[in-house]
Design a protein around this motif. Structure first.
Motif, PDB file in Angstrom:
ATOM      1  N   SER A  97       1.476   8.593   5.458  1.00  0.00           N
ATOM      2  CA  SER A  97       1.895   9.157   6.688  1.00  0.00           C
ATOM      3  C   SER A  97       1.325   8.090   7.751  1.00  0.00           C
ATOM      4  O   SER A  97       2.192   7.889   8.807  1.00  0.00           O
ATOM      5  CB  SER A  97       1.812  10.558   7.246  1.00  0.00           C
ATOM      6  N   LEU A  98      -0.078   7.641   7.701  1.00  0.00           N
ATOM      7  CA  LEU A  98      -0.488   6.994   8.809  1.00  0.00           C
ATOM      8  C   LEU A  98       0.291   5.607   8.612  1.00  0.00           C
ATOM      9  O   LEU A  98       0.526   4.719   9.526  1.00  0.00           O
ATOM     10  CB  LEU A  98      -1.820   6.670   8.319  1.00  0.00           C
ATOM     11  N   LEU A  99       0.503   4.944   7.397  1.00  0.00           N
ATOM     12  CA  LEU A  99       1.207   3.576   7.071  1.00  0.00           C
ATOM     13  C   LEU A  99       2.663   3.815   7.651  1.00  0.00           C
ATOM     14  O   LEU A  99       2.960   2.682   8.293  1.00  0.00           O
ATOM     15  CB  LEU A  99       1.000   3.559   5.694  1.00  0.00           C
ATOM     16  N   LEU A 100       3.215   4.887   7.413  1.00  0.00           N
ATOM     17  CA  LEU A 100       4.685   5.055   7.741  1.00  0.00           C
ATOM     18  C   LEU A 100       4.434   5.089   9.399  1.00  0.00           C
ATOM     19  O   LEU A 100       5.542   4.470  10.007  1.00  0.00           O
ATOM     20  CB  LEU A 100       5.475   6.128   7.261  1.00  0.00           C
ATOM     21  N   LEU A 133       0.851  -1.282  -0.043  1.00  0.00           N
ATOM     22  CA  LEU A 133       0.121  -0.060   0.144  1.00  0.00           C
ATOM     23  C   LEU A 133       0.798   1.276  -0.065  1.00  0.00           C
ATOM     24  O   LEU A 133       0.608   2.379  -0.707  1.00  0.00           O
ATOM     25  CB  LEU A 133      -1.038   0.036   1.257  1.00  0.00           C
ATOM     26  N   VAL A 134       1.879   1.231   0.781  1.00  0.00           N
ATOM     27  CA  VAL A 134       2.846   2.371   0.809  1.00  0.00           C
ATOM     28  C   VAL A 134       3.446   2.566  -0.585  1.00  0.00           C
ATOM     29  O   VAL A 134       3.455   3.664  -1.220  1.00  0.00           O
ATOM     30  CB  VAL A 134       4.063   1.944   1.955  1.00  0.00           C
ATOM     31  N   GLN A 135       3.868   1.424  -1.292  1.00  0.00           N
ATOM     32  CA  GLN A 135       4.617   1.720  -2.727  1.00  0.00           C
ATOM     33  C   GLN A 135       3.639   2.207  -3.605  1.00  0.00           C
ATOM     34  O   GLN A 135       3.926   3.014  -4.566  1.00  0.00           O
ATOM     35  CB  GLN A 135       5.410   0.343  -2.844  1.00  0.00           C
ATOM     36  N   HIS A 136       2.438   1.528  -3.576  1.00  0.00           N
ATOM     37  CA  HIS A 136       1.326   2.011  -4.161  1.00  0.00           C
ATOM     38  C   HIS A 136       1.013   3.373  -4.330  1.00  0.00           C
ATOM     39  O   HIS A 136       1.005   4.183  -5.545  1.00  0.00           O
ATOM     40  CB  HIS A 136       0.070   1.233  -4.456  1.00  0.00           C
ATOM     41  N   ASN A 190       4.783  19.283   7.597  1.00  0.00           N
ATOM     42  CA  ASN A 190       3.463  19.321   8.172  1.00  0.00           C
ATOM     43  C   ASN A 190       2.611  18.438   7.422  1.00  0.00           C
ATOM     44  O   ASN A 190       1.702  17.952   8.017  1.00  0.00           O
ATOM     45  CB  ASN A 190       2.905  20.779   7.892  1.00  0.00           C
ATOM     46  N   GLY A 191       2.953  17.939   6.374  1.00  0.00           N
ATOM     47  CA  GLY A 191       2.026  16.911   5.493  1.00  0.00           C
ATOM     48  C   GLY A 191       2.012  15.759   6.112  1.00  0.00           C
ATOM     49  O   GLY A 191       1.201  15.006   6.044  1.00  0.00           O
ATOM     50  N   LEU A 192       3.495  15.386   6.506  1.00  0.00           N
ATOM     51  CA  LEU A 192       3.502  13.949   7.193  1.00  0.00           C
ATOM     52  C   LEU A 192       2.746  14.070   8.772  1.00  0.00           C
ATOM     53  O   LEU A 192       2.199  13.401   9.312  1.00  0.00           O
ATOM     54  CB  LEU A 192       4.863  13.509   7.234  1.00  0.00           C
ATOM     55  N   LEU A 193       3.107  15.168   9.096  1.00  0.00           N
ATOM     56  CA  LEU A 193       2.752  15.569  10.628  1.00  0.00           C
ATOM     57  C   LEU A 193       1.032  15.338  10.695  1.00  0.00           C
ATOM     58  O   LEU A 193       0.626  14.622  11.726  1.00  0.00           O
ATOM     59  CB  LEU A 193       2.962  17.015  11.066  1.00  0.00           C
ATOM     60  N   ASP A 194       0.332  16.068   9.779  1.00  0.00           N
ATOM     61  CA  ASP A 194      -1.187  15.913   9.809  1.00  0.00           C
ATOM     62  C   ASP A 194      -1.597  14.422   9.795  1.00  0.00           C
ATOM     63  O   ASP A 194      -2.378  14.189  10.666  1.00  0.00           O
ATOM     64  CB  ASP A 194      -1.772  16.630   8.778  1.00  0.00           C
ATOM     65  N   GLY A 195      -1.051  13.617   9.188  1.00  0.00           N
ATOM     66  CA  GLY A 195      -1.680  12.220   9.097  1.00  0.00           C
ATOM     67  C   GLY A 195      -1.170  11.548  10.372  1.00  0.00           C
ATOM     68  O   GLY A 195      -2.139  10.604  10.762  1.00  0.00           O
ATOM     69  N   ILE A 196       0.083  11.733  10.883  1.00  0.00           N
ATOM     70  CA  ILE A 196       0.484  10.932  12.204  1.00  0.00           C
ATOM     71  C   ILE A 196      -0.463  11.501  13.399  1.00  0.00           C
ATOM     72  O   ILE A 196      -0.812  10.484  14.155  1.00  0.00           O
ATOM     73  CB  ILE A 196       1.965  11.080  12.079  1.00  0.00           C
ATOM     74  N   LEU A 197      -0.866  12.653  13.379  1.00  0.00           N
ATOM     75  CA  LEU A 197      -1.685  13.042  14.428  1.00  0.00           C
ATOM     76  C   LEU A 197      -2.918  12.527  14.250  1.00  0.00           C
ATOM     77  O   LEU A 197      -3.628  12.342  15.300  1.00  0.00           O
ATOM     78  CB  LEU A 197      -1.901  14.789  14.380  1.00  0.00           C
ATOM     79  N   GLU A 198      -3.419  12.073  13.169  1.00  0.00           N
ATOM     80  CA  GLU A 198      -4.610  11.388  13.078  1.00  0.00           C
ATOM     81  C   GLU A 198      -4.737   9.857  14.031  1.00  0.00           C
ATOM     82  O   GLU A 198      -5.627   9.446  14.670  1.00  0.00           O
ATOM     83  CB  GLU A 198      -5.137  11.087  11.797  1.00  0.00           C
TER      84      GLU A 198
END
Length: 210
Positions: free
Chosen positions: A38-41, A12-15, A83-91
């Protein structure tokens, strides 16, 4: 994969990364995919967080159940693209404390210059995840981690979407104690310092700027 570098090869990450790389992908789609990836990572980067147990009561019985141990995580974004990665991880981890490091490159010296720095209190007692989509030359990332260490952080993980071998080498030299988690180790850098094959400038593609 090495002790210093983990490449997350989940399909899923690679796709999702493939769609992000395509130059025709719109800003809206790019931004949404960055949040999803970012959620997957984040699952990978938080795999070894310390855990303790607490006694709880289920509808059927008492049990000793696992829970995160110690102080809450700290997420530190390297502005602006982080911030793009940050937003997903905060979810995924909404209770995490958040900090920011602002750096720009001096065009004459080519060295990173600080313009903003704010991190959570008691950072020395927290696991700190530093996020920036691109690890290119590694100069800004190494400088940001210098600043975070100077603030007291001891347990740091660096999370990025793409990494270049040059950036990984720079980080290993400057901060051998900081593991790197990424979705891809790309081929190298262009003369202008962009990761190739890469996906262009992550900040520009995320915010629709040029």
């Amino acid at each position: 994969m090495t002790d210093h570098l983990t490449v997350v090869s989940h399909p899923l990450v690679q796709h999702k990364l493939t769609i992000m790389r395509e130059k025709e992908t719109s800003t809206a789609v790019f931004r949404q995919l960055l949040r999803e990836i970012s959620l997957l990572l984040a699952y990978e980067v938080t795999r070894d967080l310390p855990v303790s147990t607490k006694k709880i009561e289920t509808p059927l019985c008492e049990m000793d159940a696992p829970q995160l141990d110690g102080k809450k995580l700290a997420l530190v974004s390297i502005l602006r693209a982080g911030n793009g990665l940050l937003d997903g991880i905060l979810e995924l981890i909404p209770s995490a404390r958040v900090g920011f490091v602002g750096l720009y490159r001096d065009e004459e010296t080519l060295q990173p210059v600080e313009y903003y720095f704010k991190v959570p209190a008691e950072i020395d007692d927290r696991v700190v995840i530093v996020v920036d989509p691109m690890l290119a030359t590694g100069n800004s990332s190494a400088a940001a981690i210098d600043m975070i260490k100077n603030a007291g952080a001891k347990n740091i993980i660096f999370l990025c979407l793409l990494a270049a071998p040059e950036g990984v080498a720079k980080m290993k030299e400057a901060h051998p104690d900081v593991p790197i988690v990424t979705a891809s180790l790309d081929d190298g850098l262009t003369d202008q310092g962009y990761i190739t094959p890469g996906l262009g400038d992550a900040g520009d593609r995320m915010f629709g700027t040029k």
